[in-house]
Each structure stands twice: as structure tokens, then as C-alpha cells.
Design a protein around this motif. Structure first.
Motif, PDB file in Angstrom:
ATOM      1  N   LYS A   1       0.698   9.011  -4.152  1.00 56.61           N
ATOM      2  CA  LYS A   1       1.320   9.835  -5.202  1.00 56.61           C
ATOM      3  C   LYS A   1       2.852   9.796  -5.144  1.00 56.61           C
ATOM      4  O   LYS A   1       3.531  10.813  -5.261  1.00 56.61           O
ATOM      5  N   ILE A   2       3.363   8.591  -4.965  1.00 55.76           N
ATOM      6  CA  ILE A   2       4.809   8.378  -4.931  1.00 55.76           C
ATOM      7  C   ILE A   2       5.302   7.660  -6.181  1.00 55.76           C
ATOM      8  O   ILE A   2       6.370   7.981  -6.711  1.00 55.76           O
ATOM      9  N   TYR A   3       4.507   6.733  -6.697  1.00 53.04           N
ATOM     10  CA  TYR A   3       4.999   5.812  -7.708  1.00 53.04           C
ATOM     11  C   TYR A   3       4.773   6.315  -9.132  1.00 53.04           C
ATOM     12  O   TYR A   3       3.735   6.905  -9.441  1.00 53.04           O
ATOM     13  N   ARG A   4       5.751   6.037  -9.981  1.00 53.67           N
ATOM     14  CA  ARG A   4       5.704   6.424 -11.382  1.00 53.67           C
ATOM     15  C   ARG A   4       5.070   5.332 -12.222  1.00 53.67           C
ATOM     16  O   ARG A   4       4.039   5.547 -12.865  1.00 53.67           O
ATOM     17  N   ASP A   5       5.684   4.167 -12.257  1.00 57.75           N
ATOM     18  CA  ASP A   5       5.186   3.027 -13.027  1.00 57.75           C
ATOM     19  C   ASP A   5       4.894   1.861 -12.099  1.00 57.75           C
ATOM     20  O   ASP A   5       5.475   1.743 -11.020  1.00 57.75           O
ATOM     21  N   TRP A   6       4.008   0.994 -12.551  1.00 58.87           N
ATOM     22  CA  TRP A   6       3.601  -0.168 -11.755  1.00 58.87           C
ATOM     23  C   TRP A   6       3.752  -1.430 -12.584  1.00 58.87           C
ATOM     24  O   TRP A   6       3.252  -1.526 -13.704  1.00 58.87           O
ATOM     25  N   TYR A   7       4.459  -2.417 -12.014  1.00 56.40           N
ATOM     26  CA  TYR A   7       4.550  -3.760 -12.580  1.00 56.40           C
ATOM     27  C   TYR A   7       3.700  -4.672 -11.698  1.00 56.40           C
ATOM     28  O   TYR A   7       4.046  -4.928 -10.541  1.00 56.40           O
ATOM     29  N   GLY A   8       2.577  -5.128 -12.221  1.00 50.82           N
ATOM     30  CA  GLY A   8       1.636  -5.926 -11.437  1.00 50.82           C
ATOM     31  C   GLY A   8       2.001  -7.394 -11.434  1.00 50.82           C
ATOM     32  O   GLY A   8       1.200  -8.237 -11.848  1.00 50.82           O
ATOM     33  N   GLU A   9       3.181  -7.699 -10.959  1.00 53.33           N
ATOM     34  CA  GLU A   9       3.714  -9.063 -11.021  1.00 53.33           C
ATOM     35  C   GLU A   9       4.225  -9.495  -9.656  1.00 53.33           C
ATOM     36  O   GLU A   9       4.611  -8.681  -8.823  1.00 53.33           O
ATOM     37  N   MET A  10       4.270 -10.794  -9.472  1.00 55.46           N
ATOM     38  CA  MET A  10       4.803 -11.393  -8.260  1.00 55.46           C
ATOM     39  C   MET A  10       6.290 -11.696  -8.452  1.00 55.46           C
ATOM     40  O   MET A  10       6.709 -12.143  -9.529  1.00 55.46           O
ATOM     41  N   LEU A  11       7.074 -11.446  -7.415  1.00 55.86           N
ATOM     42  CA  LEU A  11       8.467 -11.875  -7.405  1.00 55.86           C
ATOM     43  C   LEU A  11       8.497 -13.326  -6.940  1.00 55.86           C
ATOM     44  O   LEU A  11       8.197 -13.622  -5.781  1.00 55.86           O
ATOM     45  N   VAL A  12       8.827 -14.227  -7.854  1.00 63.84           N
ATOM     46  CA  VAL A  12       8.797 -15.662  -7.570  1.00 63.84           C
ATOM     47  C   VAL A  12      10.159 -16.257  -7.914  1.00 63.84           C
ATOM     48  O   VAL A  12      10.716 -15.982  -8.983  1.00 63.84           O
ATOM     49  N   GLU A  13      10.670 -17.076  -7.027  1.00 60.06           N
ATOM     50  CA  GLU A  13      11.971 -17.702  -7.239  1.00 60.06           C
ATOM     51  C   GLU A  13      11.976 -18.490  -8.548  1.00 60.06           C
ATOM     52  O   GLU A  13      11.071 -19.264  -8.837  1.00 60.06           O
ATOM     53  N   GLY A  14      13.004 -18.250  -9.362  1.00 60.83           N
ATOM     54  CA  GLY A  14      13.159 -18.973 -10.617  1.00 60.83           C
ATOM     55  C   GLY A  14      12.427 -18.364 -11.789  1.00 60.83           C
ATOM     56  O   GLY A  14      12.487 -18.892 -12.900  1.00 60.83           O
TER      57      GLY A  14
ATOM     58  N   SER B   1      -0.658  -7.344  -6.253  1.00 56.19           N
ATOM     59  CA  SER B   1      -2.046  -7.134  -5.838  1.00 56.19           C
ATOM     60  C   SER B   1      -2.548  -5.777  -6.330  1.00 56.19           C
ATOM     61  O   SER B   1      -2.100  -4.731  -5.848  1.00 56.19           O
ATOM     62  N   ALA B   2      -3.502  -5.804  -7.238  1.00 55.77           N
ATOM     63  CA  ALA B   2      -4.083  -4.554  -7.731  1.00 55.77           C
ATOM     64  C   ALA B   2      -4.800  -3.808  -6.615  1.00 55.77           C
ATOM     65  O   ALA B   2      -4.802  -2.567  -6.587  1.00 55.77           O
ATOM     66  N   ASN B   3      -5.401  -4.540  -5.696  1.00 56.78           N
ATOM     67  CA  ASN B   3      -6.105  -3.893  -4.593  1.00 56.78           C
ATOM     68  C   ASN B   3      -5.145  -3.159  -3.665  1.00 56.78           C
ATOM     69  O   ASN B   3      -5.445  -2.063  -3.184  1.00 56.78           O
ATOM     70  N   MET B   4      -3.997  -3.761  -3.419  1.00 60.44           N
ATOM     71  CA  MET B   4      -2.984  -3.095  -2.591  1.00 60.44           C
ATOM     72  C   MET B   4      -2.439  -1.869  -3.312  1.00 60.44           C
ATOM     73  O   MET B   4      -2.322  -0.784  -2.723  1.00 60.44           O
ATOM     74  N   PHE B   5      -2.134  -2.040  -4.596  1.00 60.36           N
ATOM     75  CA  PHE B   5      -1.509  -0.923  -5.295  1.00 60.36           C
ATOM     76  C   PHE B   5      -2.486   0.227  -5.518  1.00 60.36           C
ATOM     77  O   PHE B   5      -2.081   1.380  -5.625  1.00 60.36           O
ATOM     78  N   ALA B   6      -3.778  -0.058  -5.577  1.00 64.02           N
ATOM     79  CA  ALA B   6      -4.765   1.016  -5.683  1.00 64.02           C
ATOM     80  C   ALA B   6      -4.640   1.975  -4.495  1.00 64.02           C
ATOM     81  O   ALA B   6      -4.807   3.197  -4.648  1.00 64.02           O
TER      82      ALA B   6
ATOM     83  N   THR C   1       0.816  -1.214   0.000  1.00 63.72           N
ATOM     84  CA  THR C   1       0.000   0.000   0.000  1.00 63.72           C
ATOM     85  C   THR C   1       0.852   1.267   0.000  1.00 63.72           C
ATOM     86  O   THR C   1       0.334   2.361   0.204  1.00 63.72           O
ATOM     87  N   GLY C   2       2.146   1.114  -0.205  1.00 62.42           N
ATOM     88  CA  GLY C   2       3.025   2.271  -0.366  1.00 62.42           C
ATOM     89  C   GLY C   2       3.708   2.753   0.893  1.00 62.42           C
ATOM     90  O   GLY C   2       4.366   3.802   0.872  1.00 62.42           O
ATOM     91  N   LEU C   3       3.612   2.008   1.997  1.00 60.61           N
ATOM     92  CA  LEU C   3       4.262   2.442   3.226  1.00 60.61           C
ATOM     93  C   LEU C   3       5.776   2.515   3.074  1.00 60.61           C
ATOM     94  O   LEU C   3       6.423   3.393   3.659  1.00 60.61           O
ATOM     95  N   SER C   4       6.350   1.602   2.300  1.00 58.24           N
ATOM     96  CA  SER C   4       7.799   1.629   2.093  1.00 58.24           C
ATOM     97  C   SER C   4       8.209   2.812   1.227  1.00 58.24           C
ATOM     98  O   SER C   4       9.275   3.410   1.429  1.00 58.24           O
ATOM     99  N   GLY C   5       7.366   3.172   0.263  1.00 61.92           N
ATOM    100  CA  GLY C   5       7.650   4.356  -0.542  1.00 61.92           C
ATOM    101  C   GLY C   5       7.616   5.621   0.290  1.00 61.92           C
ATOM    102  O   GLY C   5       8.437   6.528   0.114  1.00 61.92           O
ATOM    103  N   VAL C   6       6.667   5.702   1.222  1.00 55.26           N
ATOM    104  CA  VAL C   6       6.600   6.838   2.134  1.00 55.26           C
ATOM    105  C   VAL C   6       7.877   6.931   2.956  1.00 55.26           C
ATOM    106  O   VAL C   6       8.460   8.017   3.125  1.00 55.26           O
ATOM    107  N   ALA C   7       8.355   5.792   3.460  1.00 53.97           N
ATOM    108  CA  ALA C   7       9.579   5.780   4.269  1.00 53.97           C
ATOM    109  C   ALA C   7      10.784   6.237   3.452  1.00 53.97           C
ATOM    110  O   ALA C   7      11.670   6.930   3.977  1.00 53.97           O
TER     111      ALA C   7
ATOM    112  N   LYS D   1      -1.224   3.979  -4.890  1.00 53.71           N
ATOM    113  CA  LYS D   1      -1.305   5.073  -5.869  1.00 53.71           C
ATOM    114  C   LYS D   1      -1.803   6.362  -5.230  1.00 53.71           C
ATOM    115  O   LYS D   1      -1.407   7.465  -5.648  1.00 53.71           O
ATOM    116  N   GLN D   2      -2.640   6.246  -4.243  1.00 49.65           N
ATOM    117  CA  GLN D   2      -3.185   7.425  -3.587  1.00 49.65           C
ATOM    118  C   GLN D   2      -2.111   8.236  -2.870  1.00 49.65           C
ATOM    119  O   GLN D   2      -2.305   9.425  -2.593  1.00 49.65           O
TER     120      GLN D   2
END
Length: 248
Positions: free
Chosen positions: A140-153, A129-134, A107-113, A137-138
Motif C-alpha cells: 500500500k505504498i504505490y499510486r500508479d504502476w507502469y508495467g514496463e521494462m527500463l531498456v537502454e535506447g 513483472s506483474a507477479n512482482m508488482f502484485a 515487490t516494494g522493498l525499496s518503497g518501504v525503505a 501492491k500489498q
């Protein structure tokens, strides 16, 4: 975040090694009277793969910041503290106009930090998660969004050698973003760029620490800073480890 579910009770045990002393730290609680512990219990013991993890965060997005606040989760601030600790020790300052990517932006807490310690450059987000990123976005920190999971391999569509800084707060574990996922984050960063991560402490010994040592042996990264945060600093009754790497 053990892979086995505990028997008969909610017992979230975190093993850590600090100053040579091995200890177990257990988060015990009654789910019925502590919703935040029930929420964390569900994440740690009932989510076992990438799709389940994405679904979990989609469902809980609207309550995410309430739950983490009740758990006294201070991971975003501690991740930035580790960056600042290295800067102070080394006398080197990561340029505040750096282009950064937030791995598992939530939800952007790390971007705020990140903004709170003076970073002003563009910040992109990798968040499945589109719901988290929605909610992120509020802020107003992020420029682009990659809606993907970081998965090993697996490789994401994030371009390689693009970012001056990649940072990740509470993402690496034994679910989707296992130790091998670090290589994907390193791929995203420019040579001479930085990777800052904070995670639950029990994943550090014999998992991420040893994997980073292998990456160092291959000449891929250099460890600049490792900080251990004792129980209750990262989250209620949970210890953490944060580190900063440089891509070689």
C-alpha cells in the motif's frame, strides 16, 4: 554481472575500485546446498535480455524476498542512506512530500525503505513483472504502476518532467537497464529534481561513472553524492556503489 558465463563452477566475481585499491570479490557456492546462490547465479549468468529478465522475475516473484533475505541484500536501505548522507553533508533536505517514482519497484522493498526515512508523498512504480508488482501492491505504498521494462535506447510511457525524485535499487546492470538507460530516468524527473541509484560496484568504473561524466559535460545532471559500500554491506560477498544526481 559479467556477460560471459564462468567455466565449471559458480563464481560470481564483482570488481570494484575503492580508495584506489582494485580488488575482485567472488561469490562462490554450491547451488545444490544454497538456493539463494543458485537463484543469483541464474540471474547473473543466464539472463541476457529484457524478456528473459522479465520472465525470470515473474517466475521467482513468490520467493524473491526469501532469496534476497538469505543473501543479506540491504540495497534499499543503503540507497536511502546515500540520500541521507548527501542531505547531511549539503544541509539540503529533499522535501518529504515529494512525488517519486521507484524504477524497478519489484515487490516494494525499496518503497518501504523510502517510507522509513520519512517520505510521505505519492510514489509510482515502474516494474515490468506483474507477479512482482502484485506483491508490491500489498504494501500500500504505490499510486500508479507502469508495467514496463527500463531498456537502454527505449522510451517508456512515463511522462517527462513529472517527478521530484526517481530512485532505483539494484536495477542498473549489463542486462536491460544499461548505462544509457539513465537518460530515460533523467527525462522523468523535473529540473532541480533528484535521481538516487544503487548498483553492483563492478558496473560503476568505466561504465556508469564515465557515462555520468558525459551527461555532466552536456549540462544535464550534477553529481551530488557517491558512496561505496564494501563487500557484505550491499549483499553477501558483493560490493556496491550508490549515487545521487540532480537534474539541471
Amino acid at each position: 554481472m559479467d556477460s560471459e558465463q564462468p567455466d565449471n563452477e559458480m563464481s560470481l566475481c564483482i570488481s570494484t575500485n575503492q580508495s584506489g585499491d582494485h580488488k575482485n570479490e567472488c561469490l562462490n557456492g554450491e547451488a545444490s546446498n544454497d538456493p539463494s546462490k543458485e537463484w543469483l547465479h541464474s540471474l547473473w549468468w543466464q539472463v541476457s535480455n529484457a524478456q528473459e529478465e522479465k520472465n525470470f522475475y515473474d517466475r521467482s516473484a513468490k520467493n524473491y524476498e526469501i532469496m534476497t533475505d538469505q543473501l543479506h541484500w540491504r540495497a534499499p536501505q543503503l540507497c536511502m542512506k546515500t540520500i541521507a548522507n548527501w542531505e547531511q553533508k549539503s544541509g539540503i533536505t529533499i522535501p518529504r512530500e515529494s512525488v517519486a517514482i521507484d524504477i524497478g519497484a519489484g515487490t516494494g522493498l525499496s518503497g518501504v525503505a523510502l517510507r522509513e526515512i520519512g517520505f510521505t508523498g505519492p510514489v509510482d512504480a515502474l516494474e515490468p513483472s506483474a507477479n512482482m508488482f502484485a506483491l508490491a501492491k500489498q504494501k500500500k505504498i504505490y499510486r500508479d504502476w507502469y508495467g514496463e521494462m527500463l531498456v537502454e535506447g527505449e522510451e517508456t510511457t512515463v511522462p517527462g518532467d513529472m517527478y521530484d525524485l526517481a530512485f532505483s535499487v539494484g536495477v542498473f546492470s549489463d542486462r536491460s537497464a544499461k548505462k544509457g538507460s539513465l537518460s530515460e530516468v533523467v527525462r522523468m524527473v523535473k529540473k532541480g529534481g533528484y535521481i538516487a541509484v544503487i548498483m553492483v560496484a563492478r558496473h560503476w568504473p568505466e561504465e556508469f561513472r564515465d557515462h555520468i561524466a558525459l551527461m555532466e559535460g552536456e549540462g544535464l545532471v550534477k553529481t551530488l553524492q557517491v558512496d561505496a559500500f564494501d563487500s557484505d554491506m550491499y549483499m553477501r560477498e558483493v560490493a556496491a556503489v550508490a549515487f545521487v544526481l540532480e537534474k539541471l
